[in-house]
Scaffold this active site. Structure first.
Site, PDB file in Angstrom:
ATOM      1  N   ASP A 138      41.168  32.657  48.240  1.00 10.12           N
ATOM      2  CA  ASP A 138      41.442  32.698  49.685  1.00 10.12           C
ATOM      3  C   ASP A 138      42.077  31.361  50.067  1.00 10.12           C
ATOM      4  O   ASP A 138      42.094  30.419  49.268  1.00 10.12           O
ATOM      5  CB  ASP A 138      40.135  32.935  50.466  1.00 10.12           C
TER       6      ASP A 138
ATOM      7  N   THR B 256      45.421  38.000  54.879  1.00 16.49           N
ATOM      8  CA  THR B 256      46.770  37.485  55.136  1.00 16.49           C
ATOM      9  C   THR B 256      47.571  37.392  53.826  1.00 16.49           C
ATOM     10  O   THR B 256      48.716  37.850  53.753  1.00 16.49           O
ATOM     11  CB  THR B 256      46.683  36.095  55.807  1.00 16.49           C
TER      12      THR B 256
ATOM     13  N   CYS C 198      39.914  39.538  58.941  1.00 20.05           N
ATOM     14  CA  CYS C 198      40.117  38.212  58.340  1.00 20.05           C
ATOM     15  C   CYS C 198      38.785  37.870  57.692  1.00 20.05           C
ATOM     16  O   CYS C 198      37.739  37.988  58.332  1.00 20.05           O
ATOM     17  CB  CYS C 198      40.470  37.184  59.425  1.00 20.05           C
ATOM     18  N   THR C 199      38.835  37.480  56.434  1.00 21.74           N
ATOM     19  CA  THR C 199      37.576  37.301  55.697  1.00 21.74           C
ATOM     20  C   THR C 199      36.699  36.213  56.326  1.00 21.74           C
ATOM     21  O   THR C 199      35.478  36.275  56.234  1.00 21.74           O
ATOM     22  CB  THR C 199      37.840  37.002  54.211  1.00 21.74           C
TER      23      THR C 199
ATOM     24  N   TYR D 184      46.806  29.970  56.281  1.00 17.71           N
ATOM     25  CA  TYR D 184      47.933  30.856  55.971  1.00 17.71           C
ATOM     26  C   TYR D 184      48.414  31.591  57.223  1.00 17.71           C
ATOM     27  O   TYR D 184      49.597  31.818  57.408  1.00 17.71           O
ATOM     28  CB  TYR D 184      47.506  31.925  54.955  1.00 17.71           C
TER      29      TYR D 184
ATOM     30  N   CYS E 175      41.586  37.574  50.882  1.00 20.47           N
ATOM     31  CA  CYS E 175      42.258  37.066  52.074  1.00 20.47           C
ATOM     32  C   CYS E 175      43.203  38.164  52.558  1.00 20.47           C
ATOM     33  O   CYS E 175      44.116  38.568  51.819  1.00 20.47           O
ATOM     34  CB  CYS E 175      43.045  35.815  51.697  1.00 20.47           C
TER      35      CYS E 175
HETATM   36  N1  DGL Z   1      40.786  34.405  55.340  1.00 16.39           N
HETATM   37  C1  DGL Z   1      42.138  34.749  55.578  1.00 16.39           C
HETATM   38  C2  DGL Z   1      42.285  36.247  55.896  1.00 16.39           C
HETATM   39  O1  DGL Z   1      41.450  37.053  55.536  1.00 16.39           O
HETATM   40  C3  DGL Z   1      42.901  33.988  56.619  1.00 16.39           C
HETATM   41  C4  DGL Z   1      42.778  32.510  56.676  1.00 16.39           C
HETATM   42  C5  DGL Z   1      44.053  31.775  57.023  1.00 16.39           C
HETATM   43  O2  DGL Z   1      44.694  32.055  58.043  1.00 16.39           O
HETATM   44  O3  DGL Z   1      44.365  30.901  56.245  1.00 16.39           O
HETATM   45  O4  DGL Z   1      43.257  36.626  56.481  1.00 16.39           O
END
Ligand code: DGL
Length: 272
Positions: free
Chosen positions: A18, A84, A194-195, A50, A82
């Protein structure tokens, strides 16, 4: 890397990846279900977040870090924990590396199936919210639903940067701000897309109340992981070492990650 069904490969770890701590919520579930497997967690802290970057920037970051990780760690399978990174880069990863990849994408299908009112909401990062992948998921699996999509990068940030220092009041105030955007939408299911948001699952449930269910993709993802390990005959036969966590940089992350690792039963191994 070629996968053969040798004992050696069975002892290789499953890697969870992630941009930050979010994927630990998926790894925790995997550890419960797969006690014989060894896990390595990689947080791309250098390129975090991200969700505020362009697709191209995310693709470059993800492919760059995972290429480096491949050179240093033998692994049998990788979970891109993740949303994203998965919506943007999963296809590229599968093209570049001959390893089973499991993606994590917003649980639109279970939410649409669950919702009696056929009104659901999805909370995710800005990039996930904008990405075509999410809109295709909605068209394919929630065609008959009214879907409210809300970007919530500030919730991700409080989890990543201030999980141990922010007060419960601060965390709840932030969630309430986001939940306000769902007012009058008459939804009965919210997808945590989002995790990072899973770290505040309990608070989300309290604020949303009994009539709105909070839905995520952990069960589907871990079942998929179990299926791949069995199908490819690469499941571990016994635990072969400790579970580790690496970050990719950014010195101010070290103290926090040491603490997160303690909470999740991993040893913190520094920068990769
Ligand atoms: N944990 C990520 C997700 O599930 C996002 C974190 C980020 O924006 O870097 O989308």
């Amino acid at each position: 890397m070629l996968l053969t069904n040798s004992l050696e490969i069975k002892s290789y770890p499953v890697v969870f990846f992630d941009s930050g701590v979010g994927g630990l919520s998926y790894l925790a579930r995997a550890k419960e279900k797969l006690p014989d497997e060894r896990f390595v967690y990689i947080a791309d802290t250098k390129n975090y977040p991200y969700g505020d970057k362009s697709s191209q920037e995310i693709r470059e970051a993800v492919l760059g870090v995972i290429t480096r990780v491949f050179q240093k760690i033998n692994m049998k399978c990788m979970v891109i924990a993740c949303n994203t990174a998965s919506v943007v880069a999963l296809d590229d990863l599968r093209k570049r590396f001959s390893l089973p990849f499991i993606g994590v994408v917003p649980a639109i299908k279970p939410a649409a199936a669950y919702s009696e009112k056929k009104k659901i909401a999805v909370l995710a990062t800005l990039r996930t919210v904008k990405d075509q992948y999410l809109h295709h998921l909605i068209a394919d699996f929630a065609g008959g639903c009214d879907v409210t999509v809300v970007p919530a990068g500030d919730i991700r940030d409080i989890v990543e940067k201030r999980y141990f220092t922010a007060t419960i009041e601060e965390k709840e105030a932030l969630l309430k701000e986001t939940v306000k955007k769902l007012k009058n939408r008459d939804i009965d299911a919210v997808v945590l897309g989002c995790t990072h948001f899973l770290f505040l699952e309990k608070e989300f449930k309290e604020i949303l109340g009994n009539t709105i269910s909070v839905i995520d993709s952990r069960e589907g993802v871990i079942n998929q992981l179990i299926h791949i390990l069995q199908k490819q005959d690469i499941a571990a036969q016994s635990l072969s070492g400790s579970n580790e966590c690496y970050i990719t940089g950014n010195n101010d992350s070290t103290a926090r990650y040491t603490r997160f690792c303690k909470e999740f039963g991993l040893s913190f191994s520094g920068i990769i």
